[in-house]
Design an enzyme around this catalytic site. Structure first.
Site, PDB file in Angstrom:
ATOM      1  N   GLU A 200      -3.692  14.992   1.692  1.00 54.36           N
ATOM      2  CA  GLU A 200      -3.065  15.706   2.531  1.00 54.36           C
ATOM      3  C   GLU A 200      -1.430  15.954   1.893  1.00 54.36           C
ATOM      4  O   GLU A 200      -0.836  14.486   1.815  1.00 54.36           O
ATOM      5  CB  GLU A 200      -2.768  15.219   4.114  1.00 54.36           C
ATOM      6  CG  GLU A 200      -3.856  15.983   5.047  1.00 54.36           C
ATOM      7  CD  GLU A 200      -3.209  15.689   6.417  1.00 54.36           C
ATOM      8  OE1 GLU A 200      -2.148  15.890   6.858  1.00 54.36           O
ATOM      9  OE2 GLU A 200      -4.172  15.447   7.218  1.00 54.36           O
TER      10      GLU A 200
ATOM     11  N   GLU B 253      -5.936  10.146  10.337  1.00 53.66           N
ATOM     12  CA  GLU B 253      -4.696   9.350  10.511  1.00 53.66           C
ATOM     13  C   GLU B 253      -4.833   8.451  11.740  1.00 53.66           C
ATOM     14  O   GLU B 253      -3.596   7.988  12.158  1.00 53.66           O
ATOM     15  CB  GLU B 253      -3.590  10.511  10.599  1.00 53.66           C
ATOM     16  CG  GLU B 253      -3.340  11.096   9.557  1.00 53.66           C
ATOM     17  CD  GLU B 253      -2.306  12.269   9.528  1.00 53.66           C
ATOM     18  OE1 GLU B 253      -1.784  12.865   8.602  1.00 53.66           O
ATOM     19  OE2 GLU B 253      -1.664  12.395  10.596  1.00 53.66           O
TER      20      GLU B 253
END
Length: 774
Positions: free
Chosen positions: A554, A457
């Protein structure tokens, strides 16, 4: 004293020399704190927290508020020390090294009171030359510095500009500046885990002695030549040649089941030397490939490598070789802009279905081989084929990857960087480069590892401006990002591993990110790469809220763990949804309210006048909600595999967050108290809170035993939605749980993970269904 003496390489006939001797320093060490006021024995491998607990000096670290109460442990500077006698004549060996497979994390090392080196990276392997200081009787000290204090010092010394984030959100109750130390990032806290920045020697430590030359490591990669339609094997071996003259000899590589034996002549010059071998597998031999679970067998071949060197020195190594190809396909899709993002294994497109893996415990010495096997077997039993080893944890131990190879579990492997920007001063980059090079060599031979990803991320954090960086300063951080993940990590991957793809981040736009200069304006695009998606406000039963992306790496929803799990780490005053304990354990901002809101969309919230009953029912309902949400979203991604709707779709992966838990607290995990949540598919015509005619179901069970398996014969008096079976603290898994019971009787199997009895199960057994709270 038990001697951990290992003759690494056997004597092979008269006149043959022993290649090396290794003496392990595992076992009992002495540990003391910074001012010397506390001294205690401790095990290696291990950490300070575990040693303190084993000596009765602290309670279970997970009990109630002990993550805060024991913060002092991580803030002190501890020393590990040991005195030992080497059980062989040290003067007969030309070179003696101290090998540290894993040090957590910042330490100065003294051997016989001489400083021989320092460590600053939990993920690296260290080797120190102790030839000139080693004696028959020796002392060793590792003087640790608190990783928390070290990180703060490194951050303060970085004066040119801030490298955010400074600290985690207050709700996480963690430590600051985690991005300035190469240590398990989630050990400083996360939104699902506690703050326990450990200190200790977490892997093997040993003395190695050798003459002439020593094989430091060997690694290999099977590669398929499409033009020649044949398999080849690239083998890399690293030697330390301590002889003053060149060392000649031959290498024999044998893979008997593939009728392959090849011999090579080599000459090793003094110093550090690399030997690269290229083994051809005859195209006339049928090579069975390794396949993911559900697609074929996990065939492997035993290989031996024998180095017959001058001076009668024989060095032999053995390994299992698996043959498979992996390709990340990014190509135009008819009817949709952008590019595909999917994997081909052995030329066959594979839908990746699975979860995200976090460290199995805050304290790695508590993670047993049995636990790893049970967790990974549960992955296979739940019909998954992929785990993503998430970048905020650790590179897992060798055994983890060996089990994934054996079980057919594909591994998406992040490098250990997560949710932060990172410095790029030379010292930090040098440490990272050593870490990455070591991990590539260690893991590249595993067929289960199908991709390297630079971080978790961080592209999104930078480009979506999580840290409120001014527009004028952004080029500085983009430059640092490219320096770390492209000019260093990517460069090392491309040089060290030709057998699998690399992406700079997750989520990322893949090839589009590269085209945009390694950072994309929208890293979470539905038209490229992979996405991470979380939405706790929209109705999770409405599939239209989910992104029709190329790959969902995710997604997920929180729930509370079972009451039997919480009960072990709490007191009676903690057993309410708004207790101080419950609020303390919730590390995700607004998490408890989000769970109740989502549950309230389709279920009646518990209304019992008994506070404990309300707490238990609320916990249960959050689990039902989580199961339904993850089920709905997962089915949406599976359905999107073969369709393009409104120019979006062709989804080829669904990895929910997260498989396992690290402590007893609300999280996104589906495995906690070692129970597998795997509901059968069904469809409700309305929200359950609006259902008419639901009667309270009385469910009974008769338990019997068949060998090591227990049979639960269930009987119900009415239709029972979301039947949840609980056996308290007895570890194991049910063949099904969280199921809809429409038939009068049903048989469920229980597989215990430890020896247990029918009587213990009967005493611990509890069953709940939705009708119990309506």
């Amino acid at each position: 004293m038990r001697l951990h003496l290992l003759l690494l390489l056997a004597l092979c006939g008269a006149g043959t020399a022993a290649a090396a001797l290794s003496y392990s320093l595992r076992g009992n060490w002495s540990i003391c704190n910074g001012n010397g006021s506390l001294e205690l024995p401790g095990a290696v491998p291990g950490c300070v927290h575990s040693a303190l607990f084993q000596q009765g000096l602290i309670q279970d670290s997970y009990y109630r508020f002990n993550d805060l109460n024991y913060r002092w442990v991580s803030l002190d500077n501890w020393t590990y020390s040991k005195e030992f006698k080497i059980p062989f004549e040290i003067s007969k060996w030309q070179k003696v090294n101290l090998i540290l497979e894993g040090v957590d994390t910042v330490s100065k090392i003294l051997f016989n009171e001489v400083t021989i080196g320092e460590t600053d990276n939990m993920f690296n392997r260290y080797s120190f030359d102790i030839t000139n200081v080693v004696r028959d009787v020796n002392s060793i000290e590792l003087r640790f510095q608190s990783a928390v204090l070290y990180a703060a010092q490194q951050s303060k010394a970085h004066t040119r500009y801030q490298v955010p984030p400074d600290c985690p959100p207050l709700v996480q109750k963690g430590e600051c500046h985690v991005n300035f130390v190469r240590k398990e990032q989630c050990s400083f806290s996360w939104d699902w885990g506690p703050s326990f920045p450990t200190q200790g020697i977490w892997k093997d430590v040993r003395i190695e002695a050798y003459n002439i030359c020593h094989l430091n490591y060997f690694t290999f990669s099977p590669l398929y030549d499409k033009s020649a339609q044949e398999w080849n094997l690239e083998i890399e071996s690293a030697f330390d040649v301590v002889s003053s003259k060149p060392v000649g000899g031959q290498v024999i590589v044998a893979i008997p089941k593939l009728q392959t034996q090849q011999t090579y002549n080599i000459e090793l010059q003094p110093g550090k030397r690399i030997v690269e071998l290229f083994v051809n597998i005859s195209k006339n031999i049928t090579v069975e490939t390794w396949w993911p679970h559900g697609h074929g067998n996990q065939t492997g071949y035993n290989m031996t490598i024998l180095f017959e060197l001058d001076g009668g020195l024989n060095i032999e190594k053995s390994a299992k070789v698996y043959f498979r190809t992996v390709e990340l396909v990014e190509e135009p899709i008819k009817g949709s802009p952008g590019l595909s993002f999917y994997f081909k294994i052995n030329g066959f497109p594979i839908f990746l279905k699975g979860s995200n893996w976090i460290p199995a415990d805050s304290f790695q010495d508590r993670v047993t081989s049995e636990l790893l096997r049970l967790l990974l077997q549960s992955v296979v039993d739940a019909n998954m084929n992929t785990l993503r080893v998430w970048g905020g944890g650790i590179y897992e131990r060798d055994e983890f990857y060996e089990l994934c190879d054996e079980l057919g579990i594909m591994v998406w492997q992040d490098f250990m960087f997560a949710c932060a920007l990172y410095p790029t001063d030379q010292g930090f980059l040098d440490s990272v480069r050593a870490e990455v090079a070591y991990q590539i060599k260690r893991l590249k031979s595993h067929p289960s590892v199908i991709i390297w990803s630079g971080n978790n991320e961080n592209e999104e954090a930078l480009m979506m401006n999580w840290y409120h960086i001014s527009f004028t300063d952004r080029p500085i951080y983009i430059k640092d990002y490219v320096t770390l993940y492209v000019k260093n990590i990517r460069e090392l991957v491309l040089a060290g591993d030709k057998s699998r793809p690399f992406i700079t981040s997750s989520p990322t736009n893949g090839a589009e990110t590269v085209a945009e200069g390694w950072v994309s304006q929208n890293p979470n695009s539905n038209y490229f790469g992979d996405v991470h998606f979380y939405d706790y406000i929209s109705d999770c039963w409405n599939w239209k809220v989910f992104p029709k992306a190329r790959f969902a790496s995710e997604y997920g929803y929180q729930s509370w763990p079972s009451f039997s799990t919480l009960e072990k780490v709490s007191s009676t005053e903690d057993w309410s949804f708004n207790s101080k304990f419950s609020l303390h354990r919730q590390h995700h901002e607004g998490g408890n309210k989000q769970m109740l809101y989502q549950a309230g969309l389709h279920f009646k919230l518990p209304q019992s006048t008994d506070p404990l009953r309300t707490f238990k029912d609320t916990i249960y309902l959050t689990q039902v909600m989580q199961a339904q949400c993850v089920k709905t979203e997962t089915e949406f991604y599976r359905r999107s595999r073969s369709e393009i709707v409104d120019q979006q779709g062709h989804t080829m992966g669904a990895l929910y967050w997260q498989l396992n838990d690290i402590w007893q607290a609300p999280s996104w995990a589906s495995l906690a108290d070692h129970e597998l949540l795997s509901p059968t598919n069904y469809h409700f015509l309305s929200s359950l809170k609006e259902a008419v005619g639901l009667c309270k179901a009385q469910i009974t069970a008769i338990i019997s035993q068949q060998d090591d398996i227990f049979v639960f014969d269930l009987e119900t008096t009415a239709v029972a939605p979301f039947v949840w079976l609980d056996v308290g603290s007895i570890p194991g898994r049910f063949s099904d749980n969280g199921f809809l019971m429409t038939e009068k009787t049903r048989t469920i199997l229980f597989y215990p993970w430890e020896p247990t009895s029918k009587n213990e199960l009967e005493q611990s057994f509890h069953v709940t269904s939705l009708t119990d709270i309506y």
